[in-house]
Motif scaffolding. Sequence first.
Motif, PDB file in Angstrom:
ATOM      1  N   ALA A   1       0.827  -1.205   0.000  1.00 33.28           N
ATOM      2  CA  ALA A   1       0.000   0.000   0.000  1.00 33.28           C
ATOM      3  C   ALA A   1       0.863   1.257   0.000  1.00 33.28           C
ATOM      4  O   ALA A   1       0.558   2.237  -0.691  1.00 33.28           O
ATOM      5  CB  ALA A   1      -0.925  -0.010   1.219  1.00 33.28           C
ATOM      6  N   ALA A   2       1.942   1.232   0.778  1.00 33.76           N
ATOM      7  CA  ALA A   2       2.817   2.401   0.844  1.00 33.76           C
ATOM      8  C   ALA A   2       3.456   2.673  -0.511  1.00 33.76           C
ATOM      9  O   ALA A   2       3.461   3.818  -0.997  1.00 33.76           O
ATOM     10  CB  ALA A   2       3.886   2.187   1.907  1.00 33.76           C
ATOM     11  N   TYR A   3       3.991   1.641  -1.130  1.00 34.56           N
ATOM     12  CA  TYR A   3       4.655   1.837  -2.419  1.00 34.56           C
ATOM     13  C   TYR A   3       3.668   2.326  -3.474  1.00 34.56           C
ATOM     14  O   TYR A   3       3.983   3.227  -4.266  1.00 34.56           O
ATOM     15  CB  TYR A   3       5.326   0.544  -2.874  1.00 34.56           C
ATOM     16  CG  TYR A   3       6.167   0.736  -4.113  1.00 34.56           C
ATOM     17  CD1 TYR A   3       7.452   1.270  -4.025  1.00 34.56           C
ATOM     18  CD2 TYR A   3       5.663   0.425  -5.369  1.00 34.56           C
ATOM     19  CE1 TYR A   3       8.213   1.485  -5.167  1.00 34.56           C
ATOM     20  CE2 TYR A   3       6.420   0.635  -6.516  1.00 34.56           C
ATOM     21  CZ  TYR A   3       7.693   1.167  -6.404  1.00 34.56           C
ATOM     22  OH  TYR A   3       8.440   1.395  -7.528  1.00 34.56           O
ATOM     23  N   ALA A   4       2.466   1.753  -3.488  1.00 34.38           N
ATOM     24  CA  ALA A   4       1.464   2.144  -4.472  1.00 34.38           C
ATOM     25  C   ALA A   4       1.063   3.603  -4.331  1.00 34.38           C
ATOM     26  O   ALA A   4       0.656   4.246  -5.306  1.00 34.38           O
ATOM     27  CB  ALA A   4       0.227   1.256  -4.341  1.00 34.38           C
ATOM     28  N   GLN A   5       1.210   4.150  -3.105  1.00 30.88           N
ATOM     29  CA  GLN A   5       0.809   5.533  -2.852  1.00 30.88           C
ATOM     30  C   GLN A   5       1.991   6.501  -2.818  1.00 30.88           C
ATOM     31  O   GLN A   5       1.851   7.628  -2.364  1.00 30.88           O
ATOM     32  CB  GLN A   5       0.017   5.603  -1.551  1.00 30.88           C
ATOM     33  CG  GLN A   5      -1.309   4.847  -1.641  1.00 30.88           C
ATOM     34  CD  GLN A   5      -2.054   4.835  -0.321  1.00 30.88           C
ATOM     35  OE1 GLN A   5      -2.725   5.806   0.029  1.00 30.88           O
ATOM     36  NE2 GLN A   5      -1.946   3.739   0.413  1.00 30.88           N
ATOM     37  N   GLY A   6       3.143   6.046  -3.276  1.00 34.94           N
ATOM     38  CA  GLY A   6       4.255   6.954  -3.475  1.00 34.94           C
ATOM     39  C   GLY A   6       5.315   6.976  -2.400  1.00 34.94           C
ATOM     40  O   GLY A   6       6.263   7.757  -2.489  1.00 34.94           O
ATOM     41  N   VAL A   7       5.192   6.131  -1.379  1.00 32.46           N
ATOM     42  CA  VAL A   7       6.210   6.085  -0.328  1.00 32.46           C
ATOM     43  C   VAL A   7       7.450   5.379  -0.875  1.00 32.46           C
ATOM     44  O   VAL A   7       7.346   4.309  -1.487  1.00 32.46           O
ATOM     45  CB  VAL A   7       5.672   5.359   0.920  1.00 32.46           C
ATOM     46  CG1 VAL A   7       6.764   5.200   1.971  1.00 32.46           C
ATOM     47  CG2 VAL A   7       4.486   6.126   1.491  1.00 32.46           C
ATOM     48  N   ARG A   8       8.608   5.957  -0.612  1.00 33.18           N
ATOM     49  CA  ARG A   8       9.830   5.385  -1.172  1.00 33.18           C
ATOM     50  C   ARG A   8      10.924   5.150  -0.127  1.00 33.18           C
ATOM     51  O   ARG A   8      12.011   4.695  -0.478  1.00 33.18           O
ATOM     52  CB  ARG A   8      10.380   6.298  -2.285  1.00 33.18           C
ATOM     53  CG  ARG A   8       9.490   6.330  -3.537  1.00 33.18           C
ATOM     54  CD  ARG A   8       9.408   4.974  -4.204  1.00 33.18           C
ATOM     55  NE  ARG A   8       8.593   4.962  -5.392  1.00 33.18           N
ATOM     56  CZ  ARG A   8       7.290   4.658  -5.424  1.00 33.18           C
ATOM     57  NH1 ARG A   8       6.661   4.358  -4.295  1.00 33.18           N
ATOM     58  NH2 ARG A   8       6.628   4.652  -6.559  1.00 33.18           N
TER      59      ARG A   8
END
Length: 323
Positions: free
Chosen positions: A56-63
């Motif tokens: 979920a984090a990666y899909a929402q732009g967390v890197r």
Amino acid sequence: MPFARLAAATTPTCHIGLGLAAVGRPGYINLGRDRDLPPDRTVEAMRERTHDLLDAAYAQGVRYFDAARSYGRSEEFLAGWLRERPDVDDVVVGSKWGYTYTADWSPDAEQHEVKDHGVATYERQRGETDALLGERLDLYQIHSLTPDSPALTDKHLHARLAEAAARGATVGFSTSGPAQADAIRAALAVTVGGEPLFRTVQSTYNALETSAEPALAEAHAAGLTVIVKEGMANGRLAGPQAPAALRTVAEETALGCDAVALALVLRRPWAGVVLSGAATVGQLGSNLHAAAVDLDDDQADRLGALVEEPAAYWAHRGQLPWH
């Protein structure tokens, strides 16, 4: 530096990272965690929850993803997620050494972790981290420096850390306790061969505990990337237990107390990455709304009145039960 990848990101949430302290082990001190996680906290159940959060984090732009040797199996869970997604090559991975996890996967253990900043612990834990994360590790931090830590004066340790930096790792440190500012300034003075040793600092900063701000601004000015942890004060700034002033501002913004609390930190010009410590995908989504919160000066001033004395804040934190 690997954090250049964050600076080049175009997503609005690139300056929010995901910390895995709350999901890498069955017991932790965050408020409400007993309700956030299933009662049967097997290794597999916690691995699945961690992977769901990472997806979920990666899909929402967390890197940026943050783990530690003492966060139970957080490195193992993160490493497994990375192996299953070989196309994910634009994230920054950080971990920490200096605490050994001792709870043996029991939330009721008398002691959950043991601190040691000696060279032998560094060597052992670096080997353990390398075995799991290998070349995916970008940042390795000393866990919870305090002014009395031997890591600030141990020249042999400094040499070993400098060797790691020469091989491409970014070397950093985190801080805890009421004297964070003193620890930060002492670490900024550590050099090897005339060059500063540390390139990142990770400290606690939130609406209740702001004492490290001047030192963090100094670290930023010196070229370090500043990572902020515990932006919601281990859950004290989220949900119905949040202070009335925070709840009022949240109502004005039509977003959650958690988003407002994190937005207050994102407002600081020295804050490079602000960590979410979410334990559920829903919490993560709410945390990420922080990027959309536009606090005005009046709202920020009202939240500024929530500040506690550092000694009182850390005494309260030290009394939080492990769930």
